[in-house]
Design a protein around this motif. Structure first.
Motif, mmCIF file in Angstrom:
data_model
loop_
_atom_site.group_PDB
_atom_site.id
_atom_site.type_symbol
_atom_site.label_atom_id
_atom_site.label_comp_id
_atom_site.label_asym_id
_atom_site.label_seq_id
_atom_site.Cartn_x
_atom_site.Cartn_y
_atom_site.Cartn_z
ATOM 1 N N SER A 23 0.830 -1.210 0.000
ATOM 2 C CA SER A 23 0.000 0.000 0.000
ATOM 3 C C SER A 23 0.858 1.251 0.000
ATOM 4 N N ALA A 24 1.945 1.243 0.766
ATOM 5 C CA ALA A 24 2.840 2.404 0.783
ATOM 6 C C ALA A 24 3.424 2.647 -0.605
ATOM 7 N N ALA A 25 3.832 1.590 -1.285
ATOM 8 C CA ALA A 25 4.380 1.723 -2.638
ATOM 9 C C ALA A 25 3.307 2.222 -3.604
ATOM 10 N N ALA A 26 2.088 1.691 -3.505
ATOM 11 C CA ALA A 26 0.999 2.108 -4.402
ATOM 12 C C ALA A 26 0.653 3.577 -4.199
ATOM 13 N N ILE A 27 0.603 4.003 -2.955
ATOM 14 C CA ILE A 27 0.303 5.414 -2.666
ATOM 15 C C ILE A 27 1.405 6.302 -3.226
ATOM 16 N N ARG A 28 2.657 5.919 -3.022
ATOM 17 C CA ARG A 28 3.789 6.690 -3.528
ATOM 18 C C ARG A 28 3.738 6.799 -5.059
ATOM 19 N N ILE A 29 3.485 5.689 -5.738
ATOM 20 C CA ILE A 29 3.415 5.690 -7.205
ATOM 21 C C ILE A 29 2.252 6.544 -7.695
ATOM 22 N N LEU A 31 0.781 9.065 -6.170
ATOM 23 C CA LEU A 31 1.058 10.481 -5.927
ATOM 24 C C LEU A 31 2.090 11.035 -6.902
ATOM 25 N N GLN A 32 3.068 10.213 -7.282
ATOM 26 C CA GLN A 32 4.070 10.654 -8.252
ATOM 27 C C GLN A 32 3.469 10.775 -9.650
ATOM 28 N N ALA A 33 2.528 9.913 -9.989
ATOM 29 C CA ALA A 33 1.925 9.918 -11.326
ATOM 30 C C ALA A 33 0.868 11.003 -11.481
ATOM 31 N N GLN A 34 0.214 11.374 -10.402
ATOM 32 C CA GLN A 34 -0.921 12.294 -10.458
ATOM 33 C C GLN A 34 -0.612 13.649 -11.094
ATOM 34 N N PRO A 35 0.461 14.354 -10.721
ATOM 35 C CA PRO A 35 0.681 15.688 -11.305
ATOM 36 C C PRO A 35 0.821 15.681 -12.824
ATOM 37 N N SER A 36 1.379 14.606 -13.378
ATOM 38 C CA SER A 36 1.565 14.554 -14.830
ATOM 39 C C SER A 36 0.352 13.979 -15.547
ATOM 40 N N GLY A 37 -0.632 13.514 -14.776
ATOM 41 C CA GLY A 37 -1.818 12.920 -15.386
ATOM 42 C C GLY A 37 -1.586 11.518 -15.921
ATOM 43 N N THR A 38 -0.513 10.876 -15.479
ATOM 44 C CA THR A 38 -0.219 9.515 -15.922
ATOM 45 C C THR A 38 -1.268 8.564 -15.355
ATOM 46 N N PRO A 40 -2.960 5.227 -13.839
ATOM 47 C CA PRO A 40 -2.374 4.227 -12.940
ATOM 48 C C PRO A 40 -1.819 3.016 -13.672
ATOM 49 N N GLU A 41 -2.502 2.580 -14.739
ATOM 50 C CA GLU A 41 -2.029 1.387 -15.443
ATOM 51 C C GLU A 41 -0.690 1.621 -16.130
ATOM 52 N N GLU A 42 -0.436 2.860 -16.581
ATOM 53 C CA GLU A 42 0.866 3.163 -17.172
ATOM 54 C C GLU A 42 1.951 3.192 -16.106
ATOM 55 N N ALA A 43 1.617 3.751 -14.956
ATOM 56 C CA ALA A 43 2.576 3.761 -13.848
ATOM 57 C C ALA A 43 2.869 2.330 -13.418
ATOM 58 N N ALA A 44 1.850 1.489 -13.374
ATOM 59 C CA ALA A 44 2.038 0.086 -12.982
ATOM 60 C C ALA A 44 2.901 -0.649 -13.987
ATOM 61 N N GLY A 45 2.786 -0.299 -15.262
ATOM 62 C CA GLY A 45 3.569 -0.964 -16.302
ATOM 63 C C GLY A 45 5.056 -0.686 -16.204
ATOM 64 N N ALA A 46 5.430 0.384 -15.535
ATOM 65 C CA ALA A 46 6.845 0.746 -15.403
ATOM 66 C C ALA A 46 7.470 0.212 -14.119
ATOM 67 N N ILE A 47 6.703 -0.510 -13.322
ATOM 68 C CA ILE A 47 7.204 -0.994 -12.035
ATOM 69 C C ILE A 47 8.103 -2.206 -12.232
ATOM 70 N N THR A 48 9.235 -2.159 -11.575
ATOM 71 C CA THR A 48 10.139 -3.314 -11.529
ATOM 72 C C THR A 48 10.427 -3.609 -10.067
ATOM 73 N N PRO A 49 10.863 -4.828 -9.748
ATOM 74 C CA PRO A 49 11.202 -5.121 -8.348
ATOM 75 C C PRO A 49 12.225 -4.133 -7.777
ATOM 76 N N ALA A 50 13.188 -3.744 -8.587
ATOM 77 C CA ALA A 50 14.211 -2.815 -8.105
ATOM 78 C C ALA A 50 13.639 -1.426 -7.838
ATOM 79 N N SER A 51 12.632 -1.017 -8.614
ATOM 80 C CA SER A 51 12.098 0.341 -8.466
ATOM 81 C C SER A 51 11.184 0.494 -7.260
ATOM 82 N N CYS A 52 10.645 -0.602 -6.755
ATOM 83 C CA CYS A 52 9.704 -0.483 -5.633
ATOM 84 C C CYS A 52 10.095 -1.318 -4.420
ATOM 85 N N GLY A 53 11.110 -2.151 -4.547
ATOM 86 C CA GLY A 53 11.553 -2.953 -3.405
ATOM 87 C C GLY A 53 10.650 -4.130 -3.078
ATOM 88 N N LEU A 54 9.796 -4.518 -4.008
ATOM 89 C CA LEU A 54 8.878 -5.636 -3.782
ATOM 90 C C LEU A 54 9.173 -6.746 -4.776
#
Length: 117
Positions: A23-29, A31-38, A40-54
């Motif tokens: 949940s902490a990672a999802a909230i962070r992602i 909030l980071q995506a919101q200002p640019s209007g990205t 959620p599915e595009e933000a999720a597509g860029a997630i890697t284990p290294a980028s989120c620690g999961l």
């Protein structure tokens, strides 16, 4: 042993997830995506284990929270009768783990332009 670990059950995939970290990672992602209007599915597509620690079930659960087809969704058409219609099992697992915040998706109706004129 902490309360969070004591309450974790192993009956299913959702109860094996570390929902505090997810949940902490999802909230962070989100909030980071919101200002640019990205979306959620595009933000999720860029997630890697290294980028989120999961990894493993936790990484999959993170994608589940951010994808429109399977994210937790609340029906809020009637402000006096709001209810979860997608993600009830995840919400239950989060409550069992005492998670207090996460992301939810709210569907929006998009009107198609009438091209017949």
């Amino acid at each position: 042993m902490s309360c969070r670990l004591r309450t974790r059950r192993y009956c299913c995939r959702y109860h094996r997830v570390d929902w505090h970290a997810v949940s902490a990672a999802a909230i962070r992602i989100a909030l980071q995506a919101q200002p640019s209007g990205t979306p959620p599915e595009e933000a999720a597509g860029a997630i890697t284990p290294a980028s989120c620690g999961l990894d493993g079930d936790d990484l999959e659960a993170l994608g589940d929270l951010l994808m429109p087809e399977i994210g937790i969704q609340v029906d809020d058409d009637d402000p006096y009768d709001q209810h979860v219609y997608e993600g009830r099992h995840r919400v239950t697992a989060m409550r069992d783990a005492r998670v207090r915040r996460t992301v939810i998706l709210r569907p929006e109706l998009i009107e198609a332009a009438d091209d017949s004129s």
